[in-house]
Design a protein around this motif. Structure first.
Motif, PDB file in Angstrom:
ATOM      1  N   LYS A  70       0.815  -1.214   0.000  1.00 67.76           N
ATOM      2  CA  LYS A  70       0.000   0.000   0.000  1.00 67.76           C
ATOM      3  C   LYS A  70       0.852   1.269   0.000  1.00 67.76           C
ATOM      4  O   LYS A  70       0.705   2.141   0.842  1.00 67.76           O
ATOM      5  CB  LYS A  70      -0.987  -0.033   1.159  1.00 67.76           C
ATOM      6  CG  LYS A  70      -1.944  -1.219   1.044  1.00 67.76           C
ATOM      7  CD  LYS A  70      -2.823  -1.368   2.244  1.00 67.76           C
ATOM      8  CE  LYS A  70      -3.742  -2.533   2.119  1.00 67.76           C
ATOM      9  NZ  LYS A  70      -3.120  -3.815   2.160  1.00 67.76           N
ATOM     10  N   THR A  90      -3.693   2.320   3.068  1.00 65.60           N
ATOM     11  CA  THR A  90      -4.836   1.433   3.195  1.00 65.60           C
ATOM     12  C   THR A  90      -5.650   1.498   1.911  1.00 65.60           C
ATOM     13  O   THR A  90      -5.556   2.472   1.166  1.00 65.60           O
ATOM     14  CB  THR A  90      -5.734   1.800   4.393  1.00 65.60           C
ATOM     15  OG1 THR A  90      -6.806   0.855   4.486  1.00 65.60           O
ATOM     16  CG2 THR A  90      -6.329   3.193   4.236  1.00 65.60           C
ATOM     17  N   ASP A  99     -13.496  -2.049   0.991  1.00 68.12           N
ATOM     18  CA  ASP A  99     -12.108  -2.261   0.610  1.00 68.12           C
ATOM     19  C   ASP A  99     -11.998  -2.189  -0.903  1.00 68.12           C
ATOM     20  O   ASP A  99     -12.629  -2.963  -1.624  1.00 68.12           O
ATOM     21  CB  ASP A  99     -11.623  -3.621   1.115  1.00 68.12           C
ATOM     22  CG  ASP A  99     -10.129  -3.812   0.944  1.00 68.12           C
ATOM     23  OD1 ASP A  99      -9.488  -3.072   0.169  1.00 68.12           O
ATOM     24  OD2 ASP A  99      -9.587  -4.728   1.597  1.00 68.12           O
ATOM     25  N   THR A 171      -3.755   6.408   3.316  1.00 70.10           N
ATOM     26  CA  THR A 171      -3.778   6.851   4.705  1.00 70.10           C
ATOM     27  C   THR A 171      -3.289   8.282   4.845  1.00 70.10           C
ATOM     28  O   THR A 171      -3.923   9.099   5.484  1.00 70.10           O
ATOM     29  CB  THR A 171      -2.891   5.939   5.590  1.00 70.10           C
ATOM     30  OG1 THR A 171      -3.339   4.590   5.472  1.00 70.10           O
ATOM     31  CG2 THR A 171      -2.962   6.354   7.050  1.00 70.10           C
TER      32      THR A 171
END
Length: 178
Positions: A70, A90, A99, A171
């Motif tokens: 990621k 993420t 997701d 993130t």
């Protein structure tokens, strides 16, 4: 049947700069970035791209979102460099809690799909800018970490306030200045 054209592309703009291969809308209210392709790990050859022929070499300057760790990465002659500065990202959408890997993994990839801008070559990739005397201008966003409300993992933009490249790993935003 296919047709080849040599041209410049402007997305959301009414004028085209002849020094640019690909340019995005850059008005003051721009709040969008460009999302990089998601790949399964990185190597110096293309097999990490689903169904890609093992004989293709990854071109220097390739930028991808590596879903295995990621992170946003760029390919240089000596290997891959992490543009996320070791921050783990993420693929979970913070608004929907879905997701993105679930959506990505359900799609069937066409390994021969390619858009080429400039003089076409055999360089592998989904979107390949093949001009030798032109460049891509990223979407210009004022403070993308504040302006883009729901950035996607692998998003890139040019921050017009800090005058630097901004990449999002799912993130955190990471900023790069020469």
């Amino acid at each position: 049947m296919s047709t080849l054209y040599s041209s410049q592309v402007a997305i959301g703009k009414t004028t085209v700069n002849p020094s640019v291969s690909l340019e995005f809308y850059d008005n003051a209210d721009n709040a969008r970035g460009i999302v990089l392709p998601w790949v399964d790990g990185v190597s110096n050859t293309a097999p990490f791209i689903t169904n890609s022929p093992a004989t293709e070499t990854v071109a220097n300057g390739t930028i991808v979102y590596d879903k295995t760790d990621k992170k946003v990465k760029v390919k240089y002659a000596n290997g891959w460099s992490d543009l996320s500065v070791d921050a783990t990202g993420t693929t979970i959408d913070p608004i929907t809690s879905i997701d993105g890997l679930t959506l990505q993994n359900a799609l069937v990839e066409n390994p021969k799909a390619k858009v080429s801008i400039g003089t076409p070559t055999n360089t592998p990739g989904i979107l390949v800018l093949e001009d030798t005397n032109k460049a891509m201008v990223l979407p210009k966003v004022s403070s993308p970490h504040l302006t883009i409300k729901n950035p996607a993992p692998g998003m890139m933009a040019y921050d017009t306030v800090k005058n630097q490249l901004a990449v999002f790993n799912g993130t955190v935003w990471t900023f790069w200045k020469p």
